[in-house]
Design an enzyme around this catalytic site. Sequence first.
Site, PDB file in Angstrom:
ATOM      1  N   GLU B  52       0.809  -1.226   0.000  1.00  0.00           N
ATOM      2  CA  GLU B  52       0.000   0.000   0.000  1.00  0.00           C
ATOM      3  C   GLU B  52       0.840   1.272   0.000  1.00  0.00           C
ATOM      4  O   GLU B  52       0.418   2.305  -0.509  1.00  0.00           O
ATOM      5  CB  GLU B  52      -0.972   0.018   1.177  1.00  0.00           C
ATOM      6  CG  GLU B  52      -2.129  -0.975   1.045  1.00  0.00           C
ATOM      7  CD  GLU B  52      -1.785  -2.376   1.546  1.00  0.00           C
ATOM      8  OE1 GLU B  52      -0.594  -2.624   1.867  1.00  0.00           O
ATOM      9  OE2 GLU B  52      -2.691  -3.218   1.622  1.00  0.00           O
ATOM     10  N   PHE B 114     -11.576  -7.930  13.723  1.00  0.00           N
ATOM     11  CA  PHE B 114     -10.511  -8.367  12.826  1.00  0.00           C
ATOM     12  C   PHE B 114     -10.125  -7.232  11.874  1.00  0.00           C
ATOM     13  O   PHE B 114     -10.980  -6.634  11.227  1.00  0.00           O
ATOM     14  CB  PHE B 114     -10.966  -9.593  12.021  1.00  0.00           C
ATOM     15  CG  PHE B 114      -9.930 -10.054  11.036  1.00  0.00           C
ATOM     16  CD1 PHE B 114      -8.694 -10.505  11.476  1.00  0.00           C
ATOM     17  CD2 PHE B 114     -10.176 -10.017   9.679  1.00  0.00           C
ATOM     18  CE1 PHE B 114      -7.723 -10.912  10.578  1.00  0.00           C
ATOM     19  CE2 PHE B 114      -9.206 -10.418   8.770  1.00  0.00           C
ATOM     20  CZ  PHE B 114      -7.981 -10.868   9.219  1.00  0.00           C
ATOM     21  N   GLN B 115      -8.857  -6.933  11.806  1.00  0.00           N
ATOM     22  CA  GLN B 115      -8.308  -5.863  10.961  1.00  0.00           C
ATOM     23  C   GLN B 115      -8.948  -4.511  11.243  1.00  0.00           C
ATOM     24  O   GLN B 115      -9.104  -3.689  10.342  1.00  0.00           O
ATOM     25  CB  GLN B 115      -8.412  -6.236   9.483  1.00  0.00           C
ATOM     26  CG  GLN B 115      -7.541  -7.445   9.162  1.00  0.00           C
ATOM     27  CD  GLN B 115      -7.256  -7.629   7.690  1.00  0.00           C
ATOM     28  OE1 GLN B 115      -8.102  -7.363   6.861  1.00  0.00           O
ATOM     29  NE2 GLN B 115      -6.058  -8.103   7.363  1.00  0.00           N
ATOM     30  N   LYS B 164     -17.607  -1.294   6.114  1.00  0.00           N
ATOM     31  CA  LYS B 164     -18.088  -2.240   5.109  1.00  0.00           C
ATOM     32  C   LYS B 164     -19.608  -2.217   4.986  1.00  0.00           C
ATOM     33  O   LYS B 164     -20.153  -2.342   3.887  1.00  0.00           O
ATOM     34  CB  LYS B 164     -17.599  -3.642   5.460  1.00  0.00           C
ATOM     35  CG  LYS B 164     -17.674  -4.599   4.284  1.00  0.00           C
ATOM     36  CD  LYS B 164     -16.962  -5.902   4.588  1.00  0.00           C
ATOM     37  CE  LYS B 164     -17.055  -6.853   3.385  1.00  0.00           C
ATOM     38  NZ  LYS B 164     -16.430  -8.157   3.675  1.00  0.00           N
ATOM     39  N   MET B 482      24.338   9.094   1.862  1.00  0.00           N
ATOM     40  CA  MET B 482      24.110  10.344   2.573  1.00  0.00           C
ATOM     41  C   MET B 482      24.424  10.181   4.056  1.00  0.00           C
ATOM     42  O   MET B 482      24.984  11.075   4.696  1.00  0.00           O
ATOM     43  CB  MET B 482      22.662  10.799   2.365  1.00  0.00           C
ATOM     44  CG  MET B 482      22.349  12.173   2.904  1.00  0.00           C
ATOM     45  SD  MET B 482      23.363  13.453   2.187  1.00  0.00           S
ATOM     46  CE  MET B 482      22.343  14.035   0.850  1.00  0.00           C
TER      47      MET B 482
END
Lengths: 186, 584
Positions: B52, B114-115, B164, B482
């Site tokens: 993502e 969940f999630q 949802k 760097m």
Amino acid sequence: MSPLNIKKSASSHSAYELRDPNAPVIETHTLAVIVENEPGVLARVIGLFTARGYNIDSLTVAEVDHSSHRSRITVVTTGTPEVIVQIKAQLARMVPVYEVHDLTVEGPSVQRELALMKVAGRGEARIEALRLAEIFRAHVVDSTLESFVFEMTGTPEKIDSFAELMRPLGLREMARTGVAALSRGL
Amino acid sequence: MTRQMTGARMVVQALKDQGVEVVFGYPGGAVLPIYDEIFQQNDIRHILVRHEQGAIHMAEGYARSTGKVGVALVTSGPGATNAVTGLTDALLDSIPIVVLSGQVPTFMIGTDAFQEADTIGITRPCTKHNWLVKDTDKLAETIHQAFHVASHGRPGPVLIDIPKDVQFATGTYMEPATARVSHYQPRMKGDPEAIAAMVEMMETAERPVFYTGGGVINSGLKASALLREFVAATGFPITSTLMGLGAYPASGKNWLGMLGMHGLYEANLAMHGCDLMINIGARFDDRITGRIPDFSPKSKKVHVDIDPSSINKVIRVDVGIVGDIAHVLEEALALWKSRGSKVNKDGLAKWWKQIAEWQAVKCLGYKGSAKVIKPQYALERLEALTKGMDRYITTEVGQHQMWAAQYLGFEDPNRWMTSGGLGTMGYGLPASIGVQVAHPDSLVINVAGEASWLMNMQEMGTAMQFRAPVKQFILNNERLGMVRQWQELLHGQRYSQSWSESLPDFVKLAEAFGCKGIQVTDPADLDDAIMEMIRYDGPFIFDCRVEKHENCFPMIPSGKPHNEMLLGDADTQGVIGAKGAVLV
Ligand SMILES: Cc1cc2nc3c(=O)[nH]c(=O)nc-3n(C[C@H](O)[C@H](O)[C@H](O)COP(=O)(O)OP(=O)(O)OC[C@H]3O[C@@H](n4cnc5c(N)ncnc54)[C@H](O)[C@@H]3O)c2cc1C
Ligand SMILES: Cc1ncc(C[n+]2csc(CCOP(=O)(O)OP(=O)(O)O)c2C)c(N)n1
């Protein structure tokens, strides 16, 4: 102690302090912030203060216009003049913020806070508490044989001084609302 | 006309009505209804990413290279938390993106379902605004508002969290035209008095400089065109931040090059010595100002910015103009013409003479080599061989990013995509894919360091799947270059954990992904290899083995003023004091 449990003297952790070591004047300002009363708006405002290291001395919020879902947040904050200007600009650019008023610079304003204080005692102390309450125009809103609950409205300073006097007389508990403020006149 | 539809269909409809052509996303349980709708239509293209974070950077690359809003779609919980780095990146660089995240159904919120993650809470500080939509009837309007907020005023990322059950439920669709785009209407036109004050100051200035930034790019093509016109009308020198490159052409005759920590000598000294600084859409970042009390001490300063909180945040200015760059420049230019304004010719001529002396120092000079490829040389060749092509450049973060800014020339806005504010390693590869998706026929090159590139290299799979022929030009020094440079200068050459070990064989890696790779070690082979990369029809991984210990100069050490710049290794002995070491 402020309602948010942030000590009045708590030092800022702002980066501005790094930038300006010879600490300039610290001012106290009362801001009225008119916001859309949407979920999370208070968290957003408080998050701004913590994320950028600004101080909150007092903060109150309530919906003031139910039909248009406007809430008024009154924040008392401290900082250098530059920081105060930044705080106002940072607040003003938030999406749910309609208006930001700095009551401290926009002319005279009235500031009031409400406090409830539970004072326990018998005999002489009890009478003394009641006498002082009268002088400070605090009302008794609950009483038992060994306690009073006083209600008082006033400036935060007035509430502070009343609380100081009540402490030796048996002050047990106190609840404060934080400051609500309006500009004077039209 | 009221239209009833499910929340999931509304999402797709609202995106279509907003003119969205492509969504970068990754499915999961909490967004399945939306994916079902995506499956059943052909107007919006979905690019399936591999992580993502990649989706957000792709949306950023898409947005920055087109001037449109980028869109990403992620699931609840881990999908949303993976988006956080990208959101923060877009916030700091003012990139307009809309991220849609799935959420557990409303009746399960707060149960550690969940999630489930508090996506609104987690992303509140890293979005310009975010919304949790609990009612399908409000979904379409919220999406339209989100596009408005992302693209108006100072652009930025926004997120809409959609439970949802809200996706499954049916509600009334609202068209963009009827959506309440709230009271959020930032000021576009500058205050005429302030603009007049600026113009007056410009007429008398002896040593003026334009200091321009990402705001010019944000404002749009018209802003760049007006800026060019204004520079031509005044003959003033112009420098830009990393984020503003391309707004004024690198081949333009008033161009001083980039300023700042790794900016050009002439640009930084012009900033230090000017008597009038005209900041157009830049935010006095600490890479620019160095030590605040020593920042351009003798100048009057004007600042044009759409965000009032940018003005006087870091540097006190004499004239602040709140407004959109294109609007303000248009007014200023009109006033300049109507007043018949003239510049201070003598002063300006002397100023240019002084600048020419600084330019003669040739601060970008470096020691060449016939044996190893110097990173600067690799970029000079890349520039020479791609000049004039329809080219877009993205970068990762590190030395290579600074060299790219120094050695590549940008003639137009929206051609340069880099992570400036957050400095996100792993930005460049996905960003290049986002750019390529928007410009399928253009040459898109990601100038990378090997360490940064590994951070999101899984996105090569996305490039392959969607035939995005992105060129990965990796300046491989086998070092976190760097970091190594700072350790050399600040930490007594104790190179703690700053090398890249167990690197993959990039050529085999390319083969494993099904594309082409090449490794080049000899400077003599460089040109042919670059041409092969350009001509190859598909994604390409270029493992350019470069000098391992090259430092990036010029450099203004942290906490130092502009006129204490390091031009090369010889200048570096013990320059950074303990105070500077605290700064980043
Ligand atoms: C390793 C590394 C080294 C770096 N070194 C340098 C360096 O040497 N030099 C350098 O320049 N940068 C450098 N940077 C980048 C630096 O950190 C900042 O990201 C950059 O300087 C900020 O650019 P900016 O001032 O143009 O502001 P941006 O972040 O692009 O902000 C744009 C400003 O314009 C305003 N704006 C937006 N839209 C509009 C509009 N429509 N109208 C008016 N105003 C608008 C915004 O409110 C904002 O204030 C480095 C980054 C990294 C990772
Ligand atoms: C996600 C992230 N982690 C850490 C850093 C700190 N950092 C800045 S530059 C750099 C090294 C980059 O190495 P490389 O990509 O090989 O580029 P080089 O500097 O060698 O050109 C690191 C670790 C960062 N910017 N981003």
